[in-house]
Design a protein around this motif. Sequence first.
Motif, PDB file in Angstrom:
ATOM      1  N   ARG A 119       2.590  -5.372   7.294  1.00 33.73           N
ATOM      2  CA  ARG A 119       3.321  -6.149   8.290  1.00 33.73           C
ATOM      3  C   ARG A 119       3.141  -7.628   8.014  1.00 33.73           C
ATOM      4  O   ARG A 119       2.145  -8.048   7.447  1.00 33.73           O
ATOM      5  CB  ARG A 119       2.780  -5.878   9.694  1.00 33.73           C
ATOM      6  N   GLU A 120       4.110  -8.402   8.452  1.00 28.78           N
ATOM      7  CA  GLU A 120       4.040  -9.844   8.245  1.00 28.78           C
ATOM      8  C   GLU A 120       3.028 -10.494   9.185  1.00 28.78           C
ATOM      9  O   GLU A 120       2.360 -11.448   8.830  1.00 28.78           O
ATOM     10  CB  GLU A 120       5.418 -10.447   8.474  1.00 28.78           C
ATOM     11  N   ARG A 121       2.921  -9.962  10.372  1.00 25.74           N
ATOM     12  CA  ARG A 121       2.030 -10.557  11.360  1.00 25.74           C
ATOM     13  C   ARG A 121       0.945  -9.573  11.767  1.00 25.74           C
ATOM     14  O   ARG A 121       1.130  -8.364  11.703  1.00 25.74           O
ATOM     15  CB  ARG A 121       2.814 -10.944  12.614  1.00 25.74           C
ATOM     16  N   GLY A 122      -0.144 -10.125  12.216  1.00 25.32           N
ATOM     17  CA  GLY A 122      -1.221  -9.284  12.718  1.00 25.32           C
ATOM     18  C   GLY A 122      -0.884  -8.726  14.080  1.00 25.32           C
ATOM     19  O   GLY A 122       0.096  -9.114  14.714  1.00 25.32           O
ATOM     20  N   SER A 171      -0.309 -12.920  -5.080  1.00 18.06           N
ATOM     21  CA  SER A 171       0.639 -13.115  -3.986  1.00 18.06           C
ATOM     22  C   SER A 171       0.757 -11.818  -3.195  1.00 18.06           C
ATOM     23  O   SER A 171       0.534 -10.733  -3.720  1.00 18.06           O
ATOM     24  CB  SER A 171       2.014 -13.550  -4.502  1.00 18.06           C
ATOM     25  N   VAL A 172       1.106 -11.987  -1.926  1.00 18.18           N
ATOM     26  CA  VAL A 172       1.312 -10.846  -1.039  1.00 18.18           C
ATOM     27  C   VAL A 172       2.788 -10.804  -0.689  1.00 18.18           C
ATOM     28  O   VAL A 172       3.343 -11.777  -0.179  1.00 18.18           O
ATOM     29  CB  VAL A 172       0.462 -10.958   0.245  1.00 18.18           C
ATOM     30  N   GLY A 173       3.418  -9.673  -1.004  1.00 20.12           N
ATOM     31  CA  GLY A 173       4.827  -9.509  -0.692  1.00 20.12           C
ATOM     32  C   GLY A 173       5.018  -8.768   0.610  1.00 20.12           C
ATOM     33  O   GLY A 173       4.067  -8.259   1.207  1.00 20.12           O
ATOM     34  N   GLN A 174       6.249  -8.716   1.052  1.00 21.77           N
ATOM     35  CA  GLN A 174       6.611  -8.010   2.275  1.00 21.77           C
ATOM     36  C   GLN A 174       7.652  -6.953   1.959  1.00 21.77           C
ATOM     37  O   GLN A 174       8.432  -7.105   1.028  1.00 21.77           O
ATOM     38  CB  GLN A 174       7.201  -8.997   3.288  1.00 21.77           C
ATOM     39  N   GLY A 175       7.686  -5.892   2.730  1.00 22.47           N
ATOM     40  CA  GLY A 175       8.723  -4.878   2.576  1.00 22.47           C
ATOM     41  C   GLY A 175       8.439  -3.907   1.455  1.00 22.47           C
ATOM     42  O   GLY A 175       7.301  -3.550   1.178  1.00 22.47           O
ATOM     43  N   ASP A 176       9.504  -3.521   0.770  1.00 21.94           N
ATOM     44  CA  ASP A 176       9.434  -2.524  -0.288  1.00 21.94           C
ATOM     45  C   ASP A 176       8.582  -3.031  -1.450  1.00 21.94           C
ATOM     46  O   ASP A 176       8.846  -4.109  -1.992  1.00 21.94           O
ATOM     47  CB  ASP A 176      10.851  -2.233  -0.779  1.00 21.94           C
ATOM     48  N   PRO A 177       7.545  -2.281  -1.857  1.00 20.73           N
ATOM     49  CA  PRO A 177       6.665  -2.741  -2.934  1.00 20.73           C
ATOM     50  C   PRO A 177       7.389  -3.002  -4.255  1.00 20.73           C
ATOM     51  O   PRO A 177       7.132  -4.004  -4.922  1.00 20.73           O
ATOM     52  CB  PRO A 177       5.646  -1.607  -3.088  1.00 20.73           C
ATOM     53  N   ALA A 178       8.294  -2.127  -4.659  1.00 19.43           N
ATOM     54  CA  ALA A 178       8.997  -2.315  -5.932  1.00 19.43           C
ATOM     55  C   ALA A 178       9.821  -3.597  -5.906  1.00 19.43           C
ATOM     56  O   ALA A 178       9.835  -4.357  -6.880  1.00 19.43           O
ATOM     57  CB  ALA A 178       9.886  -1.114  -6.230  1.00 19.43           C
ATOM     58  N   THR A 179      10.479  -3.855  -4.808  1.00 18.40           N
ATOM     59  CA  THR A 179      11.278  -5.077  -4.676  1.00 18.40           C
ATOM     60  C   THR A 179      10.381  -6.301  -4.726  1.00 18.40           C
ATOM     61  O   THR A 179      10.702  -7.290  -5.406  1.00 18.40           O
ATOM     62  CB  THR A 179      12.082  -5.057  -3.359  1.00 18.40           C
TER      63      THR A 179
END
Length: 160
Positions: A40-43, A80-88
């Motif tokens: 998630r983007e937020r805690g 870096s930390v991404g959001q959403g789909d890992p492959a994307t």
Amino acid sequence: MSSIVVGVDRSETARRAADIAAEMASVLGADLHLVMCAERERGIDLKVGGDSFHSDWLADADEFLSELARQLPHGGITTSVGQGDPATAICDEAERLDARLIVIGNKRVQGLARVLGSVAGDVMKHAHCDVYVANTRADHLRSPAPVQHSACSAQRLFSR
């Protein structure tokens, strides 16, 4: 200098892929970049009875990546930390960095997942650069020789 991007999570197979990518980066003189997706983007704040808890996925993922970078045998690793789909997220980060290679483990590239898809399969479909799927399953681990061979093969990729 060229970059190698490796997608990781908290699994042992992802750790093995990171080790392989670090060795390849060292042999090739390439930068190494670790990418992880947060849930998630937020805690969130939780209350259980009289106790309050705060969980921050981004901070947890950042902390995990920092610790992993310290443990790998390669200097100057970025994360870096991404959001959403890992492959994307992995492909987007590789494109942003103009990476020459993405390394990913084959955690789920077996059995029914081969038919239904996996993060490794999705990365291979969408990556703008070459993808190395590291054989990281414990039942298929070999001596370090295949990694050295892979690094030599990858050296040809970086000398283009």
